[in-house]
Write an enzyme that holds these catalytic residues in place. Sequence first.
Site, PDB file in Angstrom:
ATOM      1  CB  THR A  34      -0.742  -0.114   1.049  1.00 51.79           C
ATOM      2  OG1 THR A  34       0.157  -0.129   2.362  1.00 51.79           O
ATOM      3  CG2 THR A  34      -1.708  -1.139   1.038  1.00 51.79           C
ATOM      4  CB  SER A 124      12.867  -3.521  10.249  1.00 54.04           C
ATOM      5  OG  SER A 124      13.746  -2.472   9.145  1.00 54.04           O
ATOM      6  CB  SER A 125      17.937  -6.378  11.522  1.00 53.79           C
ATOM      7  OG  SER A 125      18.004  -6.660  10.378  1.00 53.79           O
ATOM      8  CD  GLU A 158      18.095   0.133   5.193  1.00 51.92           C
ATOM      9  OE1 GLU A 158      18.330  -0.561   4.538  1.00 51.92           O
ATOM     10  OE2 GLU A 158      18.042  -0.184   6.840  1.00 51.92           O
ATOM     11  CG  ASP A 170      11.037  -1.104   8.067  1.00 52.08           C
ATOM     12  OD1 ASP A 170       9.831  -1.539   7.560  1.00 52.08           O
ATOM     13  OD2 ASP A 170      11.774  -2.112   6.837  1.00 52.08           O
TER      14      ASP A 170
HETATM   15  P1  ADP Z   1      16.880  -6.775   7.799  1.00 53.53           P
HETATM   16  O1  ADP Z   1      15.014  -6.746   7.546  1.00 53.53           O
HETATM   17  O2  ADP Z   1      16.794  -7.453   9.238  1.00 53.53           O
HETATM   18  O3  ADP Z   1      16.923  -5.606   8.065  1.00 53.53           O
HETATM   19  P2  ADP Z   1      18.833  -6.162   6.146  1.00 53.53           P
HETATM   20  O4  ADP Z   1      19.245  -7.438   5.340  1.00 53.53           O
HETATM   21  O5  ADP Z   1      18.188  -5.070   5.930  1.00 53.53           O
HETATM   22  O6  ADP Z   1      17.588  -7.107   7.675  1.00 53.53           O
HETATM   23  O7  ADP Z   1      19.392  -6.168   7.375  1.00 53.53           O
HETATM   24  C1  ADP Z   1      21.214  -6.969   8.282  1.00 53.53           C
HETATM   25  C2  ADP Z   1      21.609  -5.705   8.560  1.00 53.53           C
HETATM   26  O8  ADP Z   1      21.555  -5.483   9.182  1.00 53.53           O
HETATM   27  C3  ADP Z   1      22.895  -6.750   8.328  1.00 53.53           C
HETATM   28  O9  ADP Z   1      23.220  -8.045   7.500  1.00 53.53           O
HETATM   29  C4  ADP Z   1      23.977  -6.343  10.083  1.00 53.53           C
HETATM   30  O10 ADP Z   1      24.824  -5.810   8.872  1.00 53.53           O
HETATM   31  C5  ADP Z   1      22.591  -4.709  10.034  1.00 53.53           C
HETATM   32  N1  ADP Z   1      22.506  -5.118  11.122  1.00 53.53           N
HETATM   33  C6  ADP Z   1      21.521  -6.383  12.186  1.00 53.53           C
HETATM   34  N2  ADP Z   1      21.838  -6.926  13.084  1.00 53.53           N
HETATM   35  C7  ADP Z   1      22.461  -6.328  13.711  1.00 53.53           C
HETATM   36  C8  ADP Z   1      23.594  -6.661  14.819  1.00 53.53           C
HETATM   37  N3  ADP Z   1      22.567  -7.633  15.949  1.00 53.53           N
HETATM   38  N4  ADP Z   1      24.606  -6.577  14.748  1.00 53.53           N
HETATM   39  C9  ADP Z   1      25.590  -5.954  14.166  1.00 53.53           C
HETATM   40  N5  ADP Z   1      25.729  -5.897  12.411  1.00 53.53           N
HETATM   41  C10 ADP Z   1      23.592  -5.987  13.048  1.00 53.53           C
HETATM   42 MG    MG Z   2      16.826  -3.286   6.841  1.00 54.47          MG
END
Ligand code: ADP
Ligand code: MG
Length: 384
Positions: A34, A124-125, A158, A170
């Site tokens: 959306t 969305s880490s 990003e 996010d």
């Molecule tokens: P997501 O969908 O979880 O956001 P992404 O590929 O966009 O996945 O982001 C993941 C990236 O964020 C990892 O490859 C790393 O570079 C960074 N990242 C996420 N969590 C951690 C963490 N706990 N420690 C270090 N880097 C992290």
């Molecule tokens: Mg991400």
Amino acid sequence: MMKEKIHEQFQKHFGGSGDFYASAGRINLIGEHTDYNGGFVFPGAIDKGMMAEIRLNGTDRVRVCSVDLNDSAEFGFREEDAPSASWARYIFGVCMEIIKSRGPLLKGFDAAFAGDVPLGAGMSSSAALESTFAFALDDMLGLGIDKFELARIGQRTEHNYCGVKCGIMDQFASIFGKAGSLIRLDCRSLEYRYYPFHPHGYRLVLLDSAVKHELASSAYNRRRTSCETVVAAVKAAGHPWVEFLRDVRPEMLEEVRGKVSAEDYMRAEYVIEEIQRVIDVCDALERDDYGTVGAKMYETHHGMSRLYEVSCPELDFLNDLARECGVTGSRVMGGGFGGCTINLVKDNLYDEFIAKAVREYAARFGHEPKIYPVVISDGARKLE
Ligand code: ADP
Ligand code: MG
């Protein structure tokens, strides 16, 4: 637990102690595909996030240690200082975007950080990481950056430093998230509103199919093109003011049936219904009507699977299984072609549902789904 682990590394690398900041991963309860149609999304921050201990170091350099990856990086504030480790580029990007937005007010710092958002599972880490540092630097240096701008700093990180052309959801959820609330974001006006989310007697759980089909990015571009094609057709059919599918009412779509392909029609039908479903779910939450919330989640899954055609056998299997178990609501979360389903499950069904899902999914696909229970929680904040 996480705090101790971080502090141990902070002391080891830098000595002494700093301030603690945290931010969160996110879910999106409903509202998929959306955003680029000017519609609504409905995310919330979760109890899985990122935490950092940070202290200004009196230099113009940053030293940072990733506790989870057992890695460290050091960089300055010039483009040519960009670190090579991808995790460090998120932090470098945040610094550079703060400088672009606020001028050279940024100062060097030392930090150690860790998190528990599963990487790449759709929670969305990366936004949790960006918003932890954006929030912390703004707070420590008293830069007075407003929350929307903090979210944009993460988004631009990003775009400009990590090669991911993401929307704003996010980072928005990670910065604005509040315990007990989901946030409806209007992706056109960027107006937002908090809605109560207190699912007493229910749990929210993500089932990660642990697959990612390669179709995703080319299919995504084709879906966007379909949406634009239908918008153009509706405009030409006597509605020149229409800008997005958001503006198209069902009867206006009906007017262009036959003028667009059956496929494009179906895509638009999904989007128009999905935008309305977000509104319906918000209304239902104001009545504490979780039955309706769940029913809408199933409708979304059906639409994503049959009209927008962005599901896959693994996700459809998990959705069917939820329905068979009597789960209140279930749908694919995220863009599709893999990733997680999000499920709203009554407490008394939970154990049985999870056990059955793990068993039957493994029997069918040869590997177990990962299970992530989530609770809607606070977003970016300083820890006292
Ligand atoms: P997501 O969908 O979880 O956001 P992404 O590929 O966009 O996945 O982001 C993941 C990236 O964020 C990892 O490859 C790393 O570079 C960074 N990242 C996420 N969590 C951690 C963490 N706990 N420690 C270090 N880097 C992290
Ligand atoms: Mg991400």
